[in-house]
Write an enzyme that holds these catalytic residues in place. Structure first.
Site, short mmCIF file in Angstrom:
data_model
loop_
_atom_site.label_atom_id
_atom_site.label_comp_id
_atom_site.label_asym_id
_atom_site.label_seq_id
_atom_site.Cartn_x
_atom_site.Cartn_y
_atom_site.Cartn_z
N HIS A 78 0.87 -1.20 0.00
CA HIS A 78 0.00 0.00 0.00
C HIS A 78 0.90 1.24 0.00
O HIS A 78 1.49 1.59 1.02
CB HIS A 78 -0.91 0.01 1.24
CG HIS A 78 -1.90 1.14 1.24
ND1 HIS A 78 -3.22 0.95 1.56
CD2 HIS A 78 -1.77 2.46 0.96
CE1 HIS A 78 -3.86 2.10 1.47
NE2 HIS A 78 -2.99 3.04 1.12
N HIS A 83 1.52 5.34 -1.76
CA HIS A 83 1.15 6.47 -2.62
C HIS A 83 2.43 7.04 -3.22
O HIS A 83 3.27 7.58 -2.50
CB HIS A 83 0.42 7.55 -1.81
CG HIS A 83 -0.86 7.04 -1.24
ND1 HIS A 83 -2.05 7.08 -1.93
CD2 HIS A 83 -1.13 6.41 -0.07
CE1 HIS A 83 -3.00 6.52 -1.20
NE2 HIS A 83 -2.47 6.11 -0.06
N ARG A 143 2.29 9.17 -5.94
CA ARG A 143 1.97 10.46 -6.59
C ARG A 143 2.41 10.47 -8.06
O ARG A 143 2.65 9.44 -8.65
CB ARG A 143 2.59 11.65 -5.83
CG ARG A 143 2.32 11.65 -4.33
CD ARG A 143 0.87 11.63 -3.96
NE ARG A 143 0.67 11.90 -2.55
CZ ARG A 143 -0.36 11.47 -1.85
NH1 ARG A 143 -1.31 10.71 -2.41
NH2 ARG A 143 -0.49 11.78 -0.58
N ASN A 163 -5.16 7.00 -6.34
CA ASN A 163 -5.88 8.27 -6.06
C ASN A 163 -5.09 9.47 -6.56
O ASN A 163 -4.74 10.38 -5.81
CB ASN A 163 -6.23 8.39 -4.56
CG ASN A 163 -5.02 8.37 -3.64
OD1 ASN A 163 -3.98 7.81 -3.98
ND2 ASN A 163 -5.14 9.00 -2.49
N LYS A 205 -9.25 -0.60 -5.86
CA LYS A 205 -9.28 0.08 -4.56
C LYS A 205 -10.59 0.84 -4.42
O LYS A 205 -10.95 1.63 -5.30
CB LYS A 205 -8.09 1.06 -4.48
CG LYS A 205 -8.06 1.96 -3.25
CD LYS A 205 -7.63 1.23 -2.01
CE LYS A 205 -7.74 2.08 -0.74
NZ LYS A 205 -6.56 2.90 -0.49
N HIS A 214 -10.55 1.11 1.63
CA HIS A 214 -10.33 2.13 2.65
C HIS A 214 -11.55 2.00 3.57
O HIS A 214 -12.63 2.47 3.22
CB HIS A 214 -10.24 3.53 2.03
CG HIS A 214 -9.99 4.60 3.05
ND1 HIS A 214 -8.78 5.24 3.17
CD2 HIS A 214 -10.76 5.08 4.04
CE1 HIS A 214 -8.84 6.10 4.18
NE2 HIS A 214 -10.04 6.01 4.73
N HIS A 221 -4.81 -0.52 5.89
CA HIS A 221 -4.40 0.23 7.08
C HIS A 221 -5.38 0.04 8.24
O HIS A 221 -5.99 1.01 8.71
CB HIS A 221 -4.18 1.72 6.77
CG HIS A 221 -5.18 2.35 5.82
ND1 HIS A 221 -6.53 2.34 6.06
CD2 HIS A 221 -5.01 2.99 4.65
CE1 HIS A 221 -7.13 2.97 5.07
NE2 HIS A 221 -6.24 3.37 4.20
N ASP A 268 1.34 2.71 3.45
CA ASP A 268 0.45 3.87 3.23
C ASP A 268 1.26 5.16 3.26
O ASP A 268 0.72 6.22 3.63
CB ASP A 268 -0.71 3.91 4.24
CG ASP A 268 -1.83 4.83 3.76
OD1 ASP A 268 -1.87 5.17 2.57
OD2 ASP A 268 -2.66 5.21 4.59
N HIS A 307 2.84 14.60 1.13
CA HIS A 307 2.21 15.88 0.79
C HIS A 307 3.25 16.96 1.04
O HIS A 307 4.05 16.86 1.99
CB HIS A 307 1.02 16.18 1.70
CG HIS A 307 -0.18 15.33 1.45
ND1 HIS A 307 -1.10 15.59 0.46
CD2 HIS A 307 -0.61 14.20 2.06
CE1 HIS A 307 -2.06 14.67 0.48
NE2 HIS A 307 -1.78 13.81 1.43
N ALA A 324 -4.25 15.05 4.78
CA ALA A 324 -4.02 13.81 5.53
C ALA A 324 -2.96 12.98 4.83
O ALA A 324 -3.01 12.79 3.61
CB ALA A 324 -5.32 13.01 5.62
O1 DOR Z 1 -3.85 9.82 5.25
C1 DOR Z 1 -4.10 9.39 4.13
N1 DOR Z 1 -3.50 9.89 3.03
N2 DOR Z 1 -4.99 8.43 4.00
C2 DOR Z 1 -5.42 8.00 2.80
O2 DOR Z 1 -6.24 7.12 2.76
C3 DOR Z 1 -4.93 8.64 1.57
C4 DOR Z 1 -3.63 9.26 1.77
C5 DOR Z 1 -3.22 10.19 0.65
O3 DOR Z 1 -3.34 9.81 -0.51
O4 DOR Z 1 -2.74 11.27 0.95
ZN ZN Z 2 -3.50 4.98 1.32
#
Ligand code: DOR
Ligand code: ZN
Length: 349
Positions: free
Chosen positions: A13, A15, A17, A41, A99, A136, A174, A247, A251, A263
């Site tokens: 899992h 991200h 980007r 996402n 997902k 999720h 998660h 996860d 950011h 988040a």
């Molecule tokens: O905290 C999170 N950030 N939870 C998620 O499910 C998505 C993730 C994100 O893509 O930033």
């Molecule tokens: Zn995630």
């Protein structure tokens, strides 16, 4: 010096980007993991196999030269996903799941689903094709307390889903609560869960320790200490239903340190080291290999990796930040000391 070697692990899992963000973070995962499951996402979301193939090519292009690293992909489920897309996904050798983001649950979840009831044809086809559903698992009903979102999702969505599609393989991503762990443990075949480093290492007190800590804000939220203890037992107890999924969700610093912060916790800089910390503290370092390198591969029915990585017990200080395009990225544990360091195969001591 204390060292531990494990089979090259997978991050189920992640991200990664896109664009400059992808270029900034991909190398961290490629150094540690043989395979990752890259989350869809993006904006726009990765809803088709064609979009997933293009994203995979961009991931590959962002890797350090010579990296031996396989990105696997999940499609982003929407209420208009076509059952034919599931056939294409199942026929591909790199899309390993779909997902589901409850609409509005988290970052870029606007295009997600309001109810799994609305995805019946797709879920039936996934069950037939044996494509894994990644959930999720948080209820988005605003009347539900933020700390109860996981348990309410389980009651309202996951229990009926398991009843209706008993052969559909599901990963509760998660997992953060004792109730979630218990549900997965008793859930019968075809149900598993990933566990993140932050939910294993911290409870919700950390979010407010000495002031508001935006870099520890993620979804699902950090939970109570008794939940964290249940997660550690699940991760280190040897049950094959639980496996590694960081996860890691980068950011930009300015987006986190804001009146309405995003988040996500970035952990890929220490994506295996943080778990070593958890297992060592639990006195179960010998079980890290199975959790990080075997359980996930077995659940996804892909071969376990060849080769190994080595971690040494040699404290290091996590940098205050890393570059992130024109901004900065504040990593999990910034400025703190981690006990375990990844031994670089080329430069080791
Ligand atoms: O905290 C999170 N950030 N939870 C998620 O499910 C998505 C993730 C994100 O893509 O930033
Ligand atoms: Zn995630």
């Amino acid at each position: 010096m204390q060292t531990i070697s494990i089979t090259r692990p997978d991050d189920w899992h992640l991200h990664l980007r896109d664009g400059a963000g992808l270029a900034a973070v991909a190398g961290f995962s490629a150094r540690r993991f043989a395979r990752v499951l890259a989350m869809p996402n993006l904006q726009p979301p990765v809803t088709t196999v064609a979009l997933a193939a293009a994203y995979r090519a961009r991931i590959r292009a962002a890797l350090p030269p010579g990296a031996d690293f396989t990105p696997l992909l999940a499609l982003y489920l929407t209420e208009t996903t076509a059952a034919d897309e599931i056939d294409r996904a199942a026929a591909s050798d790199f899309v390993v799941g779909v997902k589901c983001y409850p609409a509005g649950a988290t970052t870029h979840a606007e295009a997600g689903v309001t109810s799994l009831e609305r995805c019946r044809a797709v879920l039936e086809r996934m069950e037939e094709c044996d494509l894994v559903l990644q959930l999720h698992g948080e209820a988005t009903d605003p009347a539900v307390d933020p700390y109860d979102r996981e348990s309410v999702f389980i009651e309202r969505e996951l229990v009926p889903l398991r009843r209706r599609y008993p052969r559909l393989r599901v990963v509760l991503e998660h997992v953060t609560t004792r109730a979630g762990v218990d549900f997965v443990r008793d859930g019968g075949p075809g149900l598993a869960a990933t566990l993140t480093p932050q939910h294993l290492l911290l409870n919700r007190g950390a979010l407010f320790a000495g002031g508001l800590r935006p870099h520890l804000y993620c979804l699902p939220l950090l939970k109570r200490e008794r939940d964290r203890e249940a997660l550690v037992e699940a991760a280190t107890g040897g049950d094959p239903r639980f496996f590694l999924g960081t996860d890691s969700a980068p950011h930009a610093r300015t987006a986190k340190e804001s009146a309405c912060g995003c988040a996500g916790v970035f952990s890929a800089h220490a994506g295996i080291e943080l778990y070593a910390e958890v297992f060592a503290r639990a006195g179960r370092l010998e079980r890290l290999d199975a959790f990080a390198s075997a359980h996930g591969a077995d659940f996804y029915r892909v071969p376990r990796n060849r080769g190994s990585i080595t971690l040494v017990r040699e404290p290091w200080t996590v940098p205050a930040h890393y570059p992130f395009g024109t901004d900065q990225l504040v990593p999990f544990g910034a400025g703190t000391t981690l006990e375990w360091r990844l031994l670089d195969p080329e430069t080791g001591p």
